[in-house]
Design a protein around this motif. Sequence first.
Motif, short mmCIF file in Angstrom:
data_model
loop_
_atom_site.label_atom_id
_atom_site.label_comp_id
_atom_site.label_asym_id
_atom_site.label_seq_id
_atom_site.Cartn_x
_atom_site.Cartn_y
_atom_site.Cartn_z
N ARG A 7 -4.36 40.69 18.34
CA ARG A 7 -3.49 41.86 18.20
C ARG A 7 -2.69 41.74 16.90
NH1 ARG A 7 -2.24 41.21 24.33
NH2 ARG A 7 -3.82 42.60 25.19
N GLN A 10 1.78 46.92 16.72
CA GLN A 10 2.12 47.69 17.91
C GLN A 10 2.83 48.97 17.53
OE1 GLN A 10 3.31 45.54 21.34
NE2 GLN A 10 4.49 47.19 22.17
N SER A 14 1.07 52.05 21.79
CA SER A 14 -0.27 51.57 21.46
C SER A 14 -0.23 50.19 20.82
CB SER A 14 -0.94 52.55 20.50
OG SER A 14 -0.15 52.70 19.33
N THR A 15 -1.36 49.49 20.90
CA THR A 15 -1.51 48.18 20.27
C THR A 15 -2.83 48.16 19.51
OG1 THR A 15 -0.29 47.15 22.09
CG2 THR A 15 -1.57 45.69 20.67
N GLU A 31 -5.49 49.35 22.31
CA GLU A 31 -5.07 49.20 23.70
C GLU A 31 -3.75 49.93 23.91
OE1 GLU A 31 -5.49 45.10 25.52
OE2 GLU A 31 -5.48 44.63 23.38
N ASP A 32 -3.34 49.93 25.16
CA ASP A 32 -2.01 50.43 25.49
C ASP A 32 -0.96 49.46 24.95
OD1 ASP A 32 -2.39 52.84 27.12
OD2 ASP A 32 -3.40 51.50 28.52
N ALA A 44 -1.29 46.88 28.08
CA ALA A 44 -2.32 46.05 27.45
C ALA A 44 -2.61 44.82 28.31
CB ALA A 44 -1.85 45.61 26.07
N TYR A 95 -4.41 55.95 22.62
CA TYR A 95 -3.93 55.18 23.77
C TYR A 95 -4.02 55.99 25.06
CZ TYR A 95 0.56 57.62 23.86
OH TYR A 95 1.55 58.58 23.96
N THR A 98 -7.22 54.94 26.95
CA THR A 98 -7.51 53.54 27.22
C THR A 98 -7.48 53.18 28.70
OG1 THR A 98 -5.25 52.74 27.04
CG2 THR A 98 -6.53 52.84 25.00
N PRO A 102 -9.70 48.17 26.12
CA PRO A 102 -9.80 48.20 24.66
C PRO A 102 -10.83 49.24 24.20
CG PRO A 102 -10.04 45.96 25.50
CD PRO A 102 -10.14 46.89 26.67
#
Length: 150
Positions: A7, A10, A14-15, A31-32, A44, A95, A98, A102
């Motif tokens: 990662r 952020q 979202s990530t 990801e979230d 996430a 996001y 998701t 991912p």
Amino acid sequence: MRVKIVRVAQGKQSTLSHLYIDGIFQCYLLEDKIRADKILKQTAIPMGDYQLIVNSWGGMNTKYKNLMGKVHEGMIEIDQLPNFDYVYIHIGNTYLQTAGCPLTGFGFELINGDYQVTHSRKAYDMVYPKLLKIAKSKENQISIENNFQF
């Protein structure tokens, strides 16, 4: 083969991550948001080491079989996650798509404080056969780590 999700940034919800196989960058992942307390379909995956498996029984399989034809042998699932079920690496851009999974992308954008990935289908088509091979092998480990400060 070793699979790693790193990662790197952020957004508000979202990530953004990088997907590596044997140390070689493959694509971006979205990801979230990372959260201390899990919110269903909005959090996430926790950092850690897990397994990749091929899930051929879930509902997304019909959709992806129609989309990809013979290439699709099942969804690539990240297994043995604490408090998470049916976490697949799949196609999507924001996001909101998701649900804790991912999403693949060849590019990314930052829009209104949140990341989005672009060219998701192309990235998925490229990475799916590689991840499928790994998920079917004895070396089906995946690690997830954060490489930024919160």
